[in-house]
Design an enzyme around this catalytic site. Structure first.
Site, PDB file in Angstrom:
ATOM      1  N   MET A  60       0.852  -1.197   0.000  1.00 55.27           N
ATOM      2  CA  MET A  60       0.000   0.000   0.000  1.00 55.27           C
ATOM      3  C   MET A  60       0.887   1.246   0.000  1.00 55.27           C
ATOM      4  SD  MET A  60      -3.436  -0.945   2.043  1.00 55.27           S
ATOM      5  CE  MET A  60      -2.820  -0.736   3.690  1.00 55.27           C
TER       6      MET A  60
ATOM      7  N   SER B  79       4.570   1.074   7.706  1.00 57.43           N
ATOM      8  CA  SER B  79       4.304   2.386   7.101  1.00 57.43           C
ATOM      9  C   SER B  79       3.666   3.318   8.122  1.00 57.43           C
ATOM     10  CB  SER B  79       3.363   2.228   5.909  1.00 57.43           C
ATOM     11  OG  SER B  79       3.898   1.291   5.021  1.00 57.43           O
TER      12      SER B  79
ATOM     13  N   GLY C 222       5.162 -10.156   4.223  1.00 53.12           N
ATOM     14  CA  GLY C 222       5.926 -10.134   5.470  1.00 53.12           C
ATOM     15  C   GLY C 222       5.174 -10.825   6.601  1.00 53.12           C
TER      16      GLY C 222
ATOM     17  N   HIS D 224       9.196   1.046   3.068  1.00 54.57           N
ATOM     18  CA  HIS D 224      10.328   1.078   4.004  1.00 54.57           C
ATOM     19  C   HIS D 224      11.206  -0.142   3.713  1.00 54.57           C
ATOM     20  CE1 HIS D 224       7.982  -1.972   6.046  1.00 54.57           C
ATOM     21  NE2 HIS D 224       6.982  -1.118   6.167  1.00 54.57           N
TER      22      HIS D 224
ATOM     23  N   HIS E 185       9.609  -3.564   2.968  1.00 57.25           N
ATOM     24  CA  HIS E 185       9.120  -3.804   1.599  1.00 57.25           C
ATOM     25  C   HIS E 185      10.290  -4.086   0.657  1.00 57.25           C
ATOM     26  CE1 HIS E 185       5.795  -1.020   3.112  1.00 57.25           C
ATOM     27  NE2 HIS E 185       5.136  -2.090   2.744  1.00 57.25           N
TER      28      HIS E 185
HETATM   29  O1  PAF Z   1      -0.036  -5.746   3.575  1.00 54.31           O
HETATM   30  C1  PAF Z   1      -0.458  -4.828   2.831  1.00 54.31           C
HETATM   31  O2  PAF Z   1       0.223  -3.846   2.559  1.00 54.31           O
HETATM   32  C2  PAF Z   1      -1.860  -4.926   2.257  1.00 54.31           C
HETATM   33  O3  PAF Z   1      -2.738  -5.526   3.164  1.00 54.31           O
HETATM   34  C3  PAF Z   1      -1.894  -5.651   0.894  1.00 54.31           C
HETATM   35  C4  PAF Z   1      -1.458  -7.095   1.010  1.00 54.31           C
HETATM   36  C5  PAF Z   1      -1.021  -4.910  -0.100  1.00 54.31           C
HETATM   37  C6  PAF Z   1      -3.333  -5.643   0.352  1.00 54.31           C
HETATM   38  O4  PAF Z   1      -3.815  -4.354   0.193  1.00 54.31           O
END
Ligand code: PAF
Length: 283
Positions: free
Chosen positions: A30, A188, A149, A34, A37
């Site tokens: 989303m 985030s 994660g 950081h 990710h």
């Molecule tokens: O973990 C996330 O950032 C969200 O839940 C995901 C998997 C991208 C779905 O919107």
């Protein structure tokens, strides 16, 4: 790095690659990226010929309008980070692109207990929203492997369950939680903490780590009570839940008879920022 906003151009580009035999690694996010990710992107790069990241703040997984509005949106910075990390494709669609029929549409799957406890209990509808968007994103990207994660451990269980139920041809890869040097799990949401809140946030991981030392040496209930008291002693921390549960089923543990599967999960508020974390108690 290619950057797309429409499903059509993303599909066309990736289908062309798949036809040539490329394996595709996928990191759904989303945004407000950081190091956690980026570690998923790095892992994908070692295991696939092409790595795709999506950035989409999914409205249907927020049960609180204010939380959705306040969710950090930093697309230009995120794209720069992804480019630097060697990501091949960024898919960053609009809400209208992902939900042309409006935000009421959603996948109807039975998750048993998996969406009833912890996050499921306190964020009604959250996992339906997650499953809906991840399923849609999988349909666009058609990945060989998808990376998630372990910080969002319950989300991982939901996605695994969905992939098994719908027989989706994708391998789900679980990756370790990445932590700040003081132990705070990267999220985030951390960027929304005030300086005072940020200084108290590492207490969550410290208490979970101490629980690992004590696990098995005192009854489950007593350990839970000890941890909740400890967290509540820190002035700005407010516990939403703290559960000791089974890693596979998420069923709360009542004793240590299957202790090797024991994990602790917590959701804690600092001001209006809600953080989650978990650790294995016996591994
Ligand atoms: O973990 C996330 O950032 C969200 O839940 C995901 C998997 C991208 C779905 O919107």
């Amino acid at each position: 790095m290619k950057q797309f906003t429409t499903i059509r151009e993303t599909r066309e580009y990736l289908a062309g690659k798949a036809e040539k035999g490329y394996s595709i690694g996928f990191v759904p996010t989303m945004g407000a990226l950081h190091e956690g990710h980026i570690s998923l992107v790095n892992r994908s790069k070692t295991e696939n010929m092409l790595t795709v990241c999506s950035i989409f703040v999914n409205p249907t997984q927020f049960n609180n309008k204010e939380d959705l509005e306040k969710y950090p949106r930093t697309l230009a910075r995120d794209a720069k980070l992804l480019r630097a990390s060697g990501c091949d494709v960024l898919f960053a669609p609009t809400a209208a692109e992902m939900y042309p029929e409006g935000e009421t549409e959603g996948i109807d799957l039975e998750f048993g207990l998996l969406d009833k406890v912890m996050e499921g209990k306190f964020r009604p509808g959250h996992f339906k929203g997650v499953a809906t968007i991840v399923n849609k994103l999988f349909a666009v990207v058609n990945p060989t492997r998808a990376y998630f994660g372990k910080k969002d451990f319950q989300q991982l269980a939901i996605i695994r369950h969905m992939v098994n139920s719908l027989k989706l041809p994708v391998a789900i890869i679980a990756c370790e939680t990445v932590r700040e040097p003081d132990g705070l799990a990267m999220s985030s949401r951390n960027m929304r903490l005030t300086i005072a809140e940020r200084s108290q946030a590492p207490e969550i991981y410290q208490v979970l780590s101490k629980m690992k030392e004590k696990a098995g040496k005192m009854p489950v209930k007593a350990l839970k009570e000890w941890a909740m008291k400890k967290i509540q002693e820190t002035p700005d921390l407010r516990i939403e839940y703290l559960e000791i549960g089974d890693r596979e089923t998420l069923v709360p543990l009542e004793n240590w008879s299957h202790k090797e599967r024991g994990m602790v999960f917590a959701a804690v508020f600092l001001g209006d920022v809600r953080l989650i974390d978990n650790i294995e108690l016996f591994l």
